[in-house]
Scaffold this active site. Structure first.
Site, PDB file in Angstrom:
ATOM      1  N   PRO A  87       0.822  -1.219   0.000  1.00  0.00           N
ATOM      2  CA  PRO A  87       0.000   0.000   0.000  1.00  0.00           C
ATOM      3  C   PRO A  87       0.856   1.270   0.000  1.00  0.00           C
ATOM      4  O   PRO A  87       0.410   2.332  -0.404  1.00  0.00           O
ATOM      5  CB  PRO A  87      -0.802  -0.106   1.310  1.00  0.00           C
ATOM      6  CG  PRO A  87      -0.702  -1.515   1.735  1.00  0.00           C
ATOM      7  CD  PRO A  87       0.570  -2.066   1.175  1.00  0.00           C
ATOM      8  N   GLU A 114       2.364  -7.396   8.527  1.00  0.00           N
ATOM      9  CA  GLU A 114       2.556  -5.939   8.430  1.00  0.00           C
ATOM     10  C   GLU A 114       3.545  -5.579   7.330  1.00  0.00           C
ATOM     11  O   GLU A 114       3.886  -4.418   7.131  1.00  0.00           O
ATOM     12  CB  GLU A 114       3.073  -5.408   9.780  1.00  0.00           C
ATOM     13  CG  GLU A 114       2.115  -5.611  10.941  1.00  0.00           C
ATOM     14  CD  GLU A 114       0.759  -4.991  10.686  1.00  0.00           C
ATOM     15  OE1 GLU A 114      -0.254  -5.675  10.870  1.00  0.00           O
ATOM     16  OE2 GLU A 114       0.731  -3.816  10.269  1.00  0.00           O
ATOM     17  N   ARG A 156      -1.321  -9.625 -20.470  1.00  0.00           N
ATOM     18  CA  ARG A 156      -2.196  -9.398 -21.627  1.00  0.00           C
ATOM     19  C   ARG A 156      -1.585  -8.410 -22.618  1.00  0.00           C
ATOM     20  O   ARG A 156      -2.037  -8.321 -23.762  1.00  0.00           O
ATOM     21  CB  ARG A 156      -3.575  -8.915 -21.200  1.00  0.00           C
ATOM     22  CG  ARG A 156      -3.609  -7.553 -20.569  1.00  0.00           C
ATOM     23  CD  ARG A 156      -4.976  -7.240 -20.015  1.00  0.00           C
ATOM     24  NE  ARG A 156      -5.959  -7.016 -21.053  1.00  0.00           N
ATOM     25  CZ  ARG A 156      -6.106  -5.851 -21.705  1.00  0.00           C
ATOM     26  NH1 ARG A 156      -5.306  -4.838 -21.428  1.00  0.00           N
ATOM     27  NH2 ARG A 156      -7.042  -5.722 -22.621  1.00  0.00           N
ATOM     28  N   ASP A 171      -8.091   0.192 -24.978  1.00  0.00           N
ATOM     29  CA  ASP A 171      -8.352   0.063 -23.536  1.00  0.00           C
ATOM     30  C   ASP A 171      -8.433   1.430 -22.864  1.00  0.00           C
ATOM     31  O   ASP A 171      -7.781   2.380 -23.315  1.00  0.00           O
ATOM     32  CB  ASP A 171      -7.174  -0.677 -22.867  1.00  0.00           C
ATOM     33  CG  ASP A 171      -7.182  -2.166 -23.119  1.00  0.00           C
ATOM     34  OD1 ASP A 171      -8.214  -2.682 -23.571  1.00  0.00           O
ATOM     35  OD2 ASP A 171      -6.130  -2.790 -22.882  1.00  0.00           O
TER      36      ASP A 171
HETATM   37  N1  LIG Z   1      -2.772  -1.518  -2.200  1.00  0.00           N
HETATM   38  C1  LIG Z   1      -1.930  -2.521  -2.553  1.00  0.00           C
HETATM   39  O1  LIG Z   1      -1.396  -2.604  -3.673  1.00  0.00           O
HETATM   40  C2  LIG Z   1      -1.648  -3.559  -1.543  1.00  0.00           C
HETATM   41  C3  LIG Z   1      -0.703  -4.564  -1.627  1.00  0.00           C
HETATM   42  C4  LIG Z   1      -0.811  -5.276  -0.451  1.00  0.00           C
HETATM   43  N2  LIG Z   1      -1.784  -4.716   0.286  1.00  0.00           N
HETATM   44  O2  LIG Z   1      -2.313  -3.650  -0.395  1.00  0.00           O
END
Ligand SMILES: NC(=O)c1ccno1
Length: 245
Positions: A87, A114, A156, A171
Site C-alpha cells: 500500500p 505488516e 495481456r 483500452d
Molecule cells: N494496495 C496494494 O497494492 C496492496 C498490496 C498489499 N496490500 O495492499
C-alpha cells in the site's frame, strides 16, 4: 517473459494455469515459477515472521528467509526487476503495466502480515531494480492478490497473448488516444434487448461517425467517473470538438 513469484501461499497462483495466461504459458510466451518462501526458513517451524521492533500490532516478515530466497531465485549475473506490491508503493497504472511488460524477467515478492523487513528491499536494491507498487488506496491481507492482478495486466500486453492485439489500443488508459480516458459503453447482439436499442451510429457502418461517438462517450464517462483525468487531458489532449462534448 520470465516471471518468478515468492510467497508463503504458492497455491494462490493456481489461477495462472487457466484462461489467457494459462494459454500464454503453454504457448511459451510466459514462463512462470512460483516459490514457497518457507523453503528458505530453516527452523523447525519454518518461521517467516516475528514481532516488530518499536512495538505495535501484528508481525513483520523476517529478512533472513527473504534474503536467502531472493539470492536463490536471482543469483545473477543476469538479474530480474523486483516488484513488491505494498500500500505504501508508487501507483501501479496501465503505464506501469506497459513498462513492466517490456522487461525480460520480473520477480514478485508477496509480503504478508505488516510487511517485509525493510532491509530486504534495501539489500535487493544494491543488486537489482526494485519497484514498490500499490494497486490503490486500500490494504490487502497480503501481496498475492495484487500480484495476480499485475501479472494479468502485464501478461495481456505481451505480443501474442491477446487474440486481437488491436483491442489493447482501445483500452481505458492505453497510451495514445485513450491515455487519461475511460472506455465508453460497448454493445453486442441483439440490436434491441428489453426495449433498449443499441445506438444507431454503431449500426451505421460509418467508421468516422462511430469513432467520434466512441470518443464522445469516453469523454462523458471520464467526466462522470474520473474528472481529474480530464484535467490532465485538458492541457493538451482535447481539441475544440472534444470540449464541446
Ligand atoms: N494496495 C496494494 O497494492 C496492496 C498490496 C498489499 N496490500 O495492499
Amino acid at each position: 517473459m520470465k516471471l518468478d513469484i515468492v510467497s508463503i501461499f504458492p497455491e494462490y497462483f493456481a489461477p495462472l494455469e487457466i484462461s489467457l495466461l494459462g494459454k500464454a504459458r503453454r504457448a511459451g510466451l510466459l514462463d512462470v515459477a512460483v516459490h514457497d518462501l518457507r523453503q528458505w526458513a530453516h527452523d523447525r517451524h519454518r518461521t517467516v515472521d516475528d514481532t516488530p521492533y518499536g512495538g505495535g500490532p501484528g508481525m513483520v516478515m523476517k529478512p533472513e528467509p527473504w534474503g536467502a530466497a531472493l539470492d536463490a531465485v536471482a543469483p545473477g549475473p543476469e538479474l530480474p526487476r523486483l516488484v513488491v506490491p505494498t500500500p505504501s508503493g508508487r501507483p501501479f497504472t496501465q503505464a506501469t503495466a506497459a513498462e513492466l511488460a517490456g522487461e525480460p524477467w520480473l520477480l514478485f515478492a508477496c509480503g504478508r502480515y505488516e510487511g517485509i523487513d525493510s532491509r530486504v528491499v534495501a539489500d535487493a536494491a544494491t543488486r537489482m531494480r526494485v519497484d514498490e507498487v500499490s494497486l490503490g488506496d486500500f490494504v490487502l491481507a497480503g501481496g498475492e492478490v495484487a500480484v495476480l492482478v499485475m501479472v494479468e495486466a502485464i501478461g495481456r500486453l505481451l505480443p501474442g497473448v491477446l487474440g486481437n492485439a488491436e483491442s489493447v489500443a482501445d483500452d481505458s488508459f492505453a497510451p495514445g488516444s485513450m491515455e487519461s480516458l475511460l472506455e465508453g459503453p460497448v454493445y453486442t447482439k441483439p440490436p434491441v434487448w428489453r426495449d433498449r436499442a443499441v445506438p444507431d451510429v454503431l449500426l451505421s457502418g460509418h467508421h468516422g461517425a462511430i469513432a467520434r461517438w466512441r470518443r464522445d462517450e469516453a469523454l462523458r464517462r471520464t467526466a462522470r467517473h474520473r474528472p481529474e483525468l480530464l484535467a490532465r487531458l485538458d492541457r493538451d489532449g482535447l481539441d475544440a470538438r472534444d470540449r464541446a462534448v
